[in-house]
Write an enzyme that holds these catalytic residues in place. Structure first.
Site, mmCIF file in Angstrom:
data_model
loop_
_atom_site.group_PDB
_atom_site.id
_atom_site.type_symbol
_atom_site.label_atom_id
_atom_site.label_comp_id
_atom_site.label_asym_id
_atom_site.label_seq_id
_atom_site.Cartn_x
_atom_site.Cartn_y
_atom_site.Cartn_z
ATOM 1 N N TYR A 40 65.332 -3.247 54.467
ATOM 2 C CA TYR A 40 66.091 -2.150 55.064
ATOM 3 C C TYR A 40 66.314 -1.047 54.034
ATOM 4 O O TYR A 40 66.060 0.135 54.296
ATOM 5 C CB TYR A 40 67.426 -2.668 55.593
ATOM 6 C CG TYR A 40 68.270 -1.604 56.255
ATOM 7 C CD1 TYR A 40 67.994 -1.183 57.549
ATOM 8 C CD2 TYR A 40 69.338 -1.018 55.587
ATOM 9 C CE1 TYR A 40 68.756 -0.205 58.168
ATOM 10 C CE2 TYR A 40 70.115 -0.043 56.191
ATOM 11 C CZ TYR A 40 69.829 0.371 57.478
ATOM 12 O OH TYR A 40 70.579 1.344 58.076
ATOM 13 N N LYS A 72 64.642 2.725 54.141
ATOM 14 C CA LYS A 72 65.490 3.911 54.210
ATOM 15 C C LYS A 72 65.328 4.807 52.985
ATOM 16 O O LYS A 72 65.464 6.039 53.082
ATOM 17 C CB LYS A 72 66.954 3.496 54.395
ATOM 18 C CG LYS A 72 67.226 2.838 55.750
ATOM 19 C CD LYS A 72 66.836 3.745 56.910
ATOM 20 C CE LYS A 72 67.211 3.163 58.264
ATOM 21 N NZ LYS A 72 66.858 4.062 59.381
#
Length: 268
Positions: A179, A183
């Site tokens: 994640y 990002k």
């Protein structure tokens, strides 16, 4: 000069990917309230259509797997056929995969298949949608605004202490490395696109939400809030004004920027 008029999106056409999600619904509502026509794009047609129906005649729902190049091309063509143009793209879709427990697996046991599934949506999907919409904006020759949703964990590392005793979606949670990596990639892609498309009048910026209250248990909420200078988690509608700023002419001289709406989390 009427500064407030610069936030008016009347006559503009906006796309929101992940439009039926917790934040997506708020973003779609905010854009319609500002006057835009909104294409609600989500993985499931029924969810996209239900979200659009709740917004009224200015919104329409479109099904799209943003990780599928052919699906993205077909979706963008369908949106142009419906609305005639595209002025704003909110590249917002992200995934916790089909197996949420696999998504939260500790790093040392993380499966490559899960890693690839997350990346296929969180960054490949951003690339595909930006590419398709950017081509359309260039054809229109009138510029445009692209906003990409990242995360505070694309800017800083997670504080593992806030997850002690946490519970969400039926089990303990953490911030997976995939994640954070995806990002971070969104931030890098945003800056690259901002320089690449500046000559075409297309602005590209990054919206970075902090932790949003969305069903986490009180243990997590309290621990997270204690780490935030403003002392609480965000409400989902608190991201919307920042999106409207970046989408509208209010930010006409802003591109390549990363706007954190995080209660001060990244100050520490």
């Amino acid at each position: 000069m009427d500064a407030l008029s610069k936030f008016n999106l009347a006559g503009k056409v906006a796309i929101v990917t992940g439009g039926a999600g917790i934040l997506g619904r708020q973003f779609c509502a905010g854009l319609t309230e500002a006057g835009a026509h909104v294409a609600v794009v989500d993985l499931q047609q029924a969810d996209a259509e239900a979200t659009a129906a709740a917004l009224g005649e200015k919104a329409s729902g479109f099904e799209c797997d943003v990780a599928d190049a052919q699906a993205v091309a077909a979706c963008v063509d369908a949106i142009v056929a419906r609305f005639g143009r595209i002025d704003i793209l909110h590249n917002n879709a992200a995934t916790k995969t089909a197996d949420v427990r696999a998504f939260f697996t500790p790093f040392e046991e993380y499966r490559l298949e899960t890693w690839k599934e997350v990346m296929s949506v969180n960054i490949d999907g951003m690339f595909l949608m930006a590419q398709a919409v950017g081509r359309q904006m260039i054809r229109q020759s009138e510029g445009g605004s692209i906003i990409q949703t990242a995360s505070i964990y694309g800017l800083v590392g997670p504080d593992s202490r806030i997850y002690e005793g946490s519970d969400y979606l039926g089990g303990p949670i953490n911030t997976p490395a995939v994640y954070a990596a995806s990002k971070s990639a969104v931030v890098g892609l945003t800056r690259w696109l901002a320089t690449h498309w500046a000559k075409s009048g297309i602005r590209v910026n990054c919206l970075v939400p902090g932790g949003v209250s969305s069903g986490q248990n009180s243990v997590f909420s309290d621990l997270y809030s204690s780490r935030v200078p403003l002392g609480r988690m965000a409400k989902s509608d608190e991201m919307v004004p920042a999106l409207l700023y970046l989408a509208s002419d209010a930010s006409s001289y802003v591109t390549g920027q990363v706007l954190a709406v995080d209660g001060g989390w990244t100050c520490w």
